[in-house]
Structures are given as structure tokens and as C-alpha cells.
Design a protein around this motif. Structure first.
Motif, PDB file in Angstrom:
ATOM      1  N   SER A  57     -42.397  46.341   1.679  1.00 37.07           N
ATOM      2  CA  SER A  57     -43.473  45.076   1.620  1.00 37.07           C
ATOM      3  C   SER A  57     -44.162  44.602   2.301  1.00 37.07           C
ATOM      4  O   SER A  57     -45.624  43.917   2.810  1.00 37.07           O
ATOM      5  CB  SER A  57     -42.723  43.992   1.157  1.00 37.07           C
ATOM      6  N   MET A  58     -43.477  44.962   3.809  1.00 39.05           N
ATOM      7  CA  MET A  58     -44.612  44.772   5.230  1.00 39.05           C
ATOM      8  C   MET A  58     -44.701  42.945   4.967  1.00 39.05           C
ATOM      9  O   MET A  58     -45.217  42.624   6.274  1.00 39.05           O
ATOM     10  CB  MET A  58     -45.841  45.225   5.372  1.00 39.05           C
ATOM     11  N   GLY A  59     -43.727  42.203   4.947  1.00 40.27           N
ATOM     12  CA  GLY A  59     -44.453  40.595   4.662  1.00 40.27           C
ATOM     13  C   GLY A  59     -42.679  39.683   4.555  1.00 40.27           C
ATOM     14  O   GLY A  59     -41.487  40.353   4.281  1.00 40.27           O
ATOM     15  N   LEU A  60     -42.434  38.671   5.672  1.00 38.15           N
ATOM     16  CA  LEU A  60     -41.658  38.837   5.332  1.00 38.15           C
ATOM     17  C   LEU A  60     -41.427  37.155   4.562  1.00 38.15           C
ATOM     18  O   LEU A  60     -40.700  35.957   5.113  1.00 38.15           O
ATOM     19  CB  LEU A  60     -40.738  37.401   7.032  1.00 38.15           C
ATOM     20  N   HIS A  61     -41.816  36.679   4.242  1.00 38.90           N
ATOM     21  CA  HIS A  61     -41.719  35.475   3.501  1.00 38.90           C
ATOM     22  C   HIS A  61     -41.912  35.346   2.144  1.00 38.90           C
ATOM     23  O   HIS A  61     -41.180  36.356   1.218  1.00 38.90           O
ATOM     24  CB  HIS A  61     -43.627  35.315   3.230  1.00 38.90           C
ATOM     25  N   TYR A  62     -41.213  34.132   1.253  1.00 34.96           N
ATOM     26  CA  TYR A  62     -41.331  33.695   0.002  1.00 34.96           C
ATOM     27  C   TYR A  62     -41.598  34.747  -0.720  1.00 34.96           C
ATOM     28  O   TYR A  62     -42.759  35.244  -0.831  1.00 34.96           O
ATOM     29  CB  TYR A  62     -40.946  32.897  -0.776  1.00 34.96           C
ATOM     30  N   GLY A  63     -41.265  35.576  -1.860  1.00 34.41           N
ATOM     31  CA  GLY A  63     -41.950  36.036  -3.364  1.00 34.41           C
ATOM     32  C   GLY A  63     -42.341  35.005  -4.323  1.00 34.41           C
ATOM     33  O   GLY A  63     -41.514  34.289  -4.760  1.00 34.41           O
ATOM     34  N   ILE A  64     -43.812  35.312  -4.867  1.00 38.19           N
ATOM     35  CA  ILE A  64     -43.645  34.094  -5.878  1.00 38.19           C
ATOM     36  C   ILE A  64     -43.743  35.312  -7.510  1.00 38.19           C
ATOM     37  O   ILE A  64     -44.346  35.981  -6.945  1.00 38.19           O
ATOM     38  CB  ILE A  64     -44.820  33.551  -5.546  1.00 38.19           C
ATOM     39  N   TRP A  65     -43.041  34.868  -8.039  1.00 34.49           N
ATOM     40  CA  TRP A  65     -42.537  35.804  -9.235  1.00 34.49           C
ATOM     41  C   TRP A  65     -43.409  34.984 -10.980  1.00 34.49           C
ATOM     42  O   TRP A  65     -44.062  33.468 -10.212  1.00 34.49           O
ATOM     43  CB  TRP A  65     -40.843  35.130  -9.742  1.00 34.49           C
ATOM     44  N   ASP A  66     -44.019  35.290 -11.209  1.00 31.29           N
ATOM     45  CA  ASP A  66     -44.667  35.305 -13.236  1.00 31.29           C
ATOM     46  C   ASP A  66     -44.063  36.052 -13.780  1.00 31.29           C
ATOM     47  O   ASP A  66     -42.889  36.768 -13.196  1.00 31.29           O
ATOM     48  CB  ASP A  66     -46.167  35.487 -12.693  1.00 31.29           C
ATOM     49  N   LYS A  67     -44.467  36.436 -15.315  1.00 33.75           N
ATOM     50  CA  LYS A  67     -44.337  36.930 -15.733  1.00 33.75           C
ATOM     51  C   LYS A  67     -44.237  38.610 -15.373  1.00 33.75           C
ATOM     52  O   LYS A  67     -43.260  39.223 -16.104  1.00 33.75           O
ATOM     53  CB  LYS A  67     -44.945  36.308 -17.318  1.00 33.75           C
ATOM     54  N   SER A  68     -45.217  39.576 -14.606  1.00 31.08           N
ATOM     55  CA  SER A  68     -45.584  40.216 -15.151  1.00 31.08           C
ATOM     56  C   SER A  68     -44.297  40.871 -13.610  1.00 31.08           C
ATOM     57  O   SER A  68     -44.459  42.129 -13.347  1.00 31.08           O
ATOM     58  CB  SER A  68     -47.101  40.942 -14.066  1.00 31.08           C
ATOM     59  N   THR A  69     -44.263  40.326 -12.939  1.00 38.70           N
ATOM     60  CA  THR A  69     -43.344  40.424 -11.690  1.00 38.70           C
ATOM     61  C   THR A  69     -41.703  40.481 -12.027  1.00 38.70           C
ATOM     62  O   THR A  69     -40.695  40.225 -12.323  1.00 38.70           O
ATOM     63  CB  THR A  69     -42.768  39.022 -10.457  1.00 38.70           C
ATOM     64  N   LYS A  70     -41.298  41.691 -11.797  1.00 42.59           N
ATOM     65  CA  LYS A  70     -40.522  42.582 -11.913  1.00 42.59           C
ATOM     66  C   LYS A  70     -39.572  43.047 -10.347  1.00 42.59           C
ATOM     67  O   LYS A  70     -38.049  43.315 -11.252  1.00 42.59           O
ATOM     68  CB  LYS A  70     -39.735  43.555 -12.231  1.00 42.59           C
ATOM     69  N   THR A  71     -39.952  42.618  -9.424  1.00 42.23           N
ATOM     70  CA  THR A  71     -38.770  43.096  -8.506  1.00 42.23           C
ATOM     71  C   THR A  71     -39.465  42.155  -7.691  1.00 42.23           C
ATOM     72  O   THR A  71     -40.278  41.574  -6.966  1.00 42.23           O
ATOM     73  CB  THR A  71     -39.262  44.063  -7.747  1.00 42.23           C
ATOM     74  N   LEU A  72     -38.918  42.509  -6.037  1.00 39.85           N
ATOM     75  CA  LEU A  72     -38.889  41.221  -4.907  1.00 39.85           C
ATOM     76  C   LEU A  72     -39.798  42.316  -4.217  1.00 39.85           C
ATOM     77  O   LEU A  72     -40.446  41.578  -3.747  1.00 39.85           O
ATOM     78  CB  LEU A  72     -37.288  41.718  -4.332  1.00 39.85           C
ATOM     79  N   HIS A  73     -39.789  43.422  -4.107  1.00 40.81           N
ATOM     80  CA  HIS A  73     -41.129  43.860  -3.680  1.00 40.81           C
ATOM     81  C   HIS A  73     -43.007  43.190  -4.140  1.00 40.81           C
ATOM     82  O   HIS A  73     -43.638  42.972  -3.728  1.00 40.81           O
ATOM     83  CB  HIS A  73     -41.050  45.218  -3.882  1.00 40.81           C
ATOM     84  N   TYR A  83     -34.415  41.442   7.671  1.00 37.56           N
ATOM     85  CA  TYR A  83     -35.317  41.679   7.138  1.00 37.56           C
ATOM     86  C   TYR A  83     -35.665  43.198   6.120  1.00 37.56           C
ATOM     87  O   TYR A  83     -36.149  42.710   5.476  1.00 37.56           O
ATOM     88  CB  TYR A  83     -36.449  40.816   7.618  1.00 37.56           C
ATOM     89  N   LYS A  84     -35.503  44.010   7.222  1.00 31.47           N
ATOM     90  CA  LYS A  84     -35.357  45.593   6.338  1.00 31.47           C
ATOM     91  C   LYS A  84     -34.492  45.696   5.954  1.00 31.47           C
ATOM     92  O   LYS A  84     -35.023  46.655   5.138  1.00 31.47           O
ATOM     93  CB  LYS A  84     -35.335  46.280   8.372  1.00 31.47           C
ATOM     94  N   LEU A  85     -33.163  45.617   6.098  1.00 30.72           N
ATOM     95  CA  LEU A  85     -32.735  45.351   5.030  1.00 30.72           C
ATOM     96  C   LEU A  85     -31.896  44.568   3.851  1.00 30.72           C
ATOM     97  O   LEU A  85     -31.722  45.446   2.778  1.00 30.72           O
ATOM     98  CB  LEU A  85     -30.387  44.794   5.734  1.00 30.72           C
ATOM     99  N   HIS A  86     -32.758  43.151   3.685  1.00 30.09           N
ATOM    100  CA  HIS A  86     -32.116  42.875   2.715  1.00 30.09           C
ATOM    101  C   HIS A  86     -33.337  42.032   2.099  1.00 30.09           C
ATOM    102  O   HIS A  86     -33.832  41.168   0.970  1.00 30.09           O
ATOM    103  CB  HIS A  86     -31.412  41.990   2.977  1.00 30.09           C
ATOM    104  N   TRP A  87     -34.641  42.733   3.070  1.00 28.66           N
ATOM    105  CA  TRP A  87     -36.068  41.794   2.692  1.00 28.66           C
ATOM    106  C   TRP A  87     -37.455  42.489   2.105  1.00 28.66           C
ATOM    107  O   TRP A  87     -38.598  42.520   2.139  1.00 28.66           O
ATOM    108  CB  TRP A  87     -36.667  40.542   3.090  1.00 28.66           C
ATOM    109  N   GLU A  88     -36.530  44.163   1.867  1.00 29.94           N
ATOM    110  CA  GLU A  88     -37.806  45.196   1.987  1.00 29.94           C
ATOM    111  C   GLU A  88     -38.973  45.419   2.568  1.00 29.94           C
ATOM    112  O   GLU A  88     -39.637  45.267   1.945  1.00 29.94           O
ATOM    113  CB  GLU A  88     -37.872  45.401   0.513  1.00 29.94           C
TER     114      GLU A  88
END
Length: 284
Positions: free
Chosen positions: A29-45, A20-25
Motif C-alpha cells: 500500500s506504501m502508506g503508514l496512515h489509517y485506512g478509511i472504510w466504506d461499503k466498497s472497501t474489503k481489505t486493509l490495503h 509497518y511492513k509486517l502488519h500494515w501492508e
């Protein structure tokens, strides 16, 4: 169906934290969960933080709330809530390593007066009756080996009118996981035996003195996270096989890439969805 002990779950998070440190920021982000994307979301973080924001908004968390973060990981959601809202948050996790990290991060983020972390099993917390206004369950409910015991304990420690807030994977409809190999690989690789269907979740909540849960389907909004995890896992498959030739590695580290491949196949086949769920405890 494979079962996992509390120690297995602790081992999973301790053994795979480096991934998670290497690949999930994780450190950012301090989170191991899925990211929810919307129109304003541009990065995984941003997507990972957005999951926190949307569940916080959905649950109407207020500064006066006392929140229990069940399965708090390294404390990311607790720290986010305390900084964003100013509420008191108690985080519990099975991992002593995660508790130590969470406490360190709370100090670094200047919220150590608002948050506290303990190595506890959320199925038997030991907290007093009616201690909390909100229960935060960010991708932690699925790890419970006894879903009924979870609701029983949350019903005990929640105040009347209090709410359980889930952001998690659920089956859109009931089916037998033993018949779905991709779901077995996905969940077992995360030390999860099985997940509930939305129908089963609703019945369980109602059986334990909760109102019919409010459900917000955000399955399509985690698609980019699903695809990113899949791509990382394909790359990790090659690296893992080479690494395993020269060094003995832990079980979960060895099979972790398989979960990322299987979760995309199961997602595309409609075997799981991602949902924000709010279940409110009845006043009587």
C-alpha cells in the motif's frame, strides 16, 4: 507535555518501519496512515488507498497542479497522485532512508519523471514563494513541533487560492493532553507531542490568511483500522516483551505496541477524531 526533535521523528519512522511492513501492508500500500472504510472497501490495503483517493477528490487535485507532500513517508501518496491524476508531486521527509525507498518505488512505478523526493524539514523547505498549488499533509501535521510555523511556511510557498489538504487526527474539542494518559501514550509513541483541536486548527488557519477550513468528519470510517491496530498491538505486546528479554531494541520499537492499545481507548472515549480538512489560501 513531552517534546520531540526532528531527529526523534526521523528515528521513529526508521526504527518502526519493519512493523509497518509486517502488519500494515507497507510494501503493497506504501502508506503508514489509517485506512478509511466504506461499503466498497474489503481489505486493509483498499482502505489505505481509499484514504488517498478521498483526500485527492476532496482537494480537487488536477493534472496541472504542483503538489508538495509534507511528510511523504516512502512516497505512497505522491506515487498514487502522479499515477491517478498525472500531476507533479514533490515529497519531503526527515528520513534519508525513506527518501531512498521513495525514489526506488517511483522508478518501479514508472513515475520518476513526475515525482521527486528530498530529505527536508517541511517547516523550512527552502522552496521559492508561491511554488505550489496544493499541500498534501497525510498524518504529518501532528508531528510538527510548531504548528504556527507550519502555517507560516505553507502560506509562503502556496500560490494564492492554493490549498492545504489534511487527513489526520484532531481533538474534537480543546482539552489538556497532560490530563489524558491514553492520548499521551498514543501520541508520544508516534513521536508526536500534541495535536490541535478543530477549533484551534480553524483559528490558526484564519490567523495565517486562510479561509475557514472545510472539515469532513470520517471518524466512524476509520473504526476498522483502529480495531485492527489494537488487535495487532495486543499480539505485539507479548512478542515485544519476549523479544526484549534477549535483544536490546530501540525506544520506539519497544513501546510501539502501546500506541495501538492506547489509540483505541482514546478513540472510544471520543478524545480524537479523524478528519479530512481543506484550508484555502486567500487571494489577497
Amino acid at each position: 507535555m513531552k517534546t520531540f526533535t526532528s531527529k526523534d521523528i526521523e528515528n521513529y519512522y526508521d526504527q518502526t518501519e519493519v512493523h509497518y511492513k509486517l502488519h500494515w501492508e507497507l510494501e503493497k500500500s506504501m502508506g503508514l496512515h489509517y485506512g478509511i472504510w466504506d461499503k466498497s472497501t474489503k481489505t486493509l490495503h483498499e482502505s489505505i488507498i481509499n484514504t488517498n483517493f478521498l483526500l485527492m477528490k476532496f482537494g480537487e487535485i488536477k493534472p496541472s497542479d504542483s503538489v508538495l507532500d509534507c511528510g511523504c513517508g516512502i512516497g505512497g501518496s505522491a506515487i498514487y497522485l502522479s499515477k491517478k491524476v498525472g500531476c507533479q508531486v514533490t515529497g519531503v521527509t526527515l528520513s534519508a532512508k525513506q527518501v531512498a525507498t521513495a525514489k526506488k518505488l517511483a522508478i518501479e512505478n514508472s513515475v520518476d519523471q513526475l515525482v521527486s523526493f528530498y530529505q527536508l524539514n517541511y517547516l523550512e523547505t527552502g522552496f521559492a514563494d508561491q511554488s505550489f498549488d496544493k499541500i498534501w499533509a497525510m498524518e504529518s501535521f501532528g508531528s510538527s513541533f510548531d504548528k504556527q510555523l507550519f502555517f507560516k511556511e505553507m502560506q509562503r510557498i502556496l500560490k494564492p487560492g492554493g490549498k492545504i489538504l489534511f487527513a489526520d487526527t484532531f481533538k474534537p474539542y480543546p482539552y489538556d493532553i497532560d490530563q489524558e494518559i491514553d492520548m499521551q501514550i498514543m501520541l508520544n509513541g508516534w513521536a508526536i507531542s500534541d495535536i490541535l483541536s478543530l477549533e484551534e486548527l480553524t483559528k490558526l488557519a484564519q490567523d495565517h490568511n486562510f479561509e475557514t477550513p472545510q472539515i469532513n468528519d470520517v471518524t466512524k470510517d476509520v473504526k476498522k483500522s483502529v480495531e485492527r491496530l489494537y488487535s495487532l498491538s495486543l499480539a505485539g505486546m507479548v512478542a515485544s516483551k519476549i523479544y526484549n528479554l534477549f535483544k536490546k531494541v530501540s525506544h520506539f520499537s519497544k513501546v510501539h505496541y502501546k500506541t495501538g492499545i492506547a489509540q483505541k481507548k482514546a478513540y472510544e472515549n471520543g478524545k480524537w477524531g479523524y478528519y479530512l480538512v481543506m484550508a484555502e489560501k486567500k487571494n489577497a
